[in-house]
Design a protein around this motif. Structure first.
Motif, PDB file in Angstrom:
ATOM      1  N   SER A 173      -5.842   8.763  63.811  1.00 22.03           N
ATOM      2  CA  SER A 173      -6.284   9.691  64.846  1.00 22.03           C
ATOM      3  C   SER A 173      -5.684   9.327  66.204  1.00 22.03           C
ATOM      4  CB  SER A 173      -7.817   9.690  64.912  1.00 22.03           C
ATOM      5  OG  SER A 173      -8.268  10.514  65.949  1.00 22.03           O
ATOM      6  N   GLN A 174      -5.686   8.052  66.547  1.00 19.51           N
ATOM      7  CA  GLN A 174      -5.143   7.601  67.827  1.00 19.51           C
ATOM      8  C   GLN A 174      -3.630   7.817  67.889  1.00 19.51           C
ATOM      9  OE1 GLN A 174      -6.776   6.774  70.524  1.00 19.51           O
ATOM     10  NE2 GLN A 174      -4.954   6.300  71.709  1.00 19.51           N
ATOM     11  N   VAL A 175      -2.913   7.513  66.814  1.00 21.71           N
ATOM     12  CA  VAL A 175      -1.465   7.717  66.787  1.00 21.71           C
ATOM     13  C   VAL A 175      -1.147   9.200  66.947  1.00 21.71           C
ATOM     14  CG1 VAL A 175       0.607   7.603  65.348  1.00 21.71           C
ATOM     15  CG2 VAL A 175      -0.929   5.644  65.464  1.00 21.71           C
ATOM     16  N   LYS A 176      -1.865  10.063  66.251  1.00 20.18           N
ATOM     17  CA  LYS A 176      -1.624  11.501  66.363  1.00 20.18           C
ATOM     18  C   LYS A 176      -1.889  11.990  67.785  1.00 20.18           C
ATOM     19  CE  LYS A 176      -2.422  12.946  61.584  1.00 20.18           C
ATOM     20  NZ  LYS A 176      -3.329  13.709  60.705  1.00 20.18           N
ATOM     21  N   LYS A 177      -2.930  11.461  68.415  1.00 19.69           N
ATOM     22  CA  LYS A 177      -3.228  11.828  69.803  1.00 19.69           C
ATOM     23  C   LYS A 177      -2.092  11.380  70.721  1.00 19.69           C
ATOM     24  CE  LYS A 177      -6.694  11.153  73.455  1.00 19.69           C
ATOM     25  NZ  LYS A 177      -5.687  11.182  74.495  1.00 19.69           N
ATOM     26  N   MET A 178      -1.604  10.172  70.530  1.00 20.52           N
ATOM     27  CA  MET A 178      -0.500   9.661  71.342  1.00 20.52           C
ATOM     28  C   MET A 178       0.768  10.500  71.122  1.00 20.52           C
ATOM     29  SD  MET A 178      -1.197   5.591  70.794  1.00 20.52           S
ATOM     30  CE  MET A 178       0.192   5.002  71.758  1.00 20.52           C
ATOM     31  N   MET A 179       1.011  10.892  69.888  1.00 22.97           N
ATOM     32  CA  MET A 179       2.183  11.718  69.578  1.00 22.97           C
ATOM     33  C   MET A 179       2.086  13.067  70.294  1.00 22.97           C
ATOM     34  SD  MET A 179       2.673  10.955  65.542  1.00 22.97           S
ATOM     35  CE  MET A 179       4.417  10.798  65.194  1.00 22.97           C
ATOM     36  N   GLU A 180       0.899  13.626  70.288  1.00 25.43           N
ATOM     37  CA  GLU A 180       0.687  14.900  70.961  1.00 25.43           C
ATOM     38  C   GLU A 180       0.866  14.745  72.471  1.00 25.43           C
ATOM     39  OE1 GLU A 180      -3.048  17.855  71.535  1.00 25.43           O
ATOM     40  OE2 GLU A 180      -2.578  17.305  69.463  1.00 25.43           O
ATOM     41  N   ASP A 181       0.268  13.698  73.043  1.00 27.62           N
ATOM     42  CA  ASP A 181       0.372  13.443  74.485  1.00 27.62           C
ATOM     43  C   ASP A 181       1.816  13.243  74.922  1.00 27.62           C
ATOM     44  OD1 ASP A 181      -2.393  13.600  74.610  1.00 27.62           O
ATOM     45  OD2 ASP A 181      -2.697  11.441  74.860  1.00 27.62           O
ATOM     46  N   GLN A 182       2.620  12.636  74.062  1.00 25.53           N
ATOM     47  CA  GLN A 182       4.015  12.350  74.392  1.00 25.53           C
ATOM     48  C   GLN A 182       4.978  13.394  73.826  1.00 25.53           C
ATOM     49  OE1 GLN A 182       5.059   8.235  73.537  1.00 25.53           O
ATOM     50  NE2 GLN A 182       3.014   7.562  74.117  1.00 25.53           N
ATOM     51  N   GLU A 183       4.408  14.497  73.349  1.00 27.77           N
ATOM     52  CA  GLU A 183       5.192  15.588  72.774  1.00 27.77           C
ATOM     53  C   GLU A 183       6.144  15.090  71.687  1.00 27.77           C
ATOM     54  OE1 GLU A 183       6.913  17.832  75.993  1.00 27.77           O
ATOM     55  OE2 GLU A 183       4.949  18.215  76.875  1.00 27.77           O
TER      56      GLU A 183
END
Length: 117
Positions: free
Chosen positions: A10-20
Motif C-alpha cells: 500500500s505504501q509503495v503504491k502510494k509513493m508511486m502515485e505521488d511520484q507519478e
C-alpha cells in the motif's frame, strides 16, 4: 522469493502515485557497503533486463536483479508507522549479521564490502 506485507504494498503504491510512477516496477536489490558489508536498495524502475527476475504481488510489479536474488530469497518487507514516522523494514533469513539500524547485513556466502560507519 520476496514477501511484501499489505501495508508495504500500500505504501509503495502510494509513493508511486505521488511520484507519478504508476507504471514502474519496484526494484529491490543488494549492493556492497554499509557497516556490515551489504546494503539493501529499493526504488522505482521502468526498465527490465534479461538478467532480472520479475513477479507481481497484489498488483505491485517487482523486479530483482540476478545477483541480488539469492541474497533476497525469503526476505519479508514490511512498512511500519509509529510516533516518529514510518519506514520500511526488511527481515532477511539469509543474514548472519546485520547492523543496528538493519540497513546492512552479510550472509554466510557473501561478506560484501563493509564501510566504516
Amino acid at each position: 522469493m520476496i514477501k511484501i506485507s499489505e501495508s508495504a504494498v500500500s505504501q509503495v503504491k502510494k509513493m508511486m502515485e505521488d511520484q507519478e510512477q504508476k507504471d514502474a516496477y519496484l526494484r529491490v536489490g543488494v549492493k556492497g557497503g554499509g557497516c556490515t558489508g551489504l546494503s539493501y536498495g529499493m526504488g522505482f524502475d521502468t526498465e527490465v533486463t534479461d538478467k532480472d527476475k520479475t513477479f507481481e504481488l497484489e498488483g505491485l510489479k517487482v523486479v530483482v536483479d540476478e545477483e541480488s536474488a539469492p541474497m533476497l530469497e525469503g526476505v519479508e518487507i514490511d512498512y511500519k508507522q509509529n510516533m516518529m514516522g514510518g519506514g520500511f523494514t526488511l527481515d532477511n533469513p539469509n543474514a548472519i549479521a546485520s547492523c543496528g539500524c538493519g540497513a546492512s547485513f552479510r550472509t554466510a556466502t557473501n561478506a560484501g564490502t563493509p564501510e566504516d560507519c
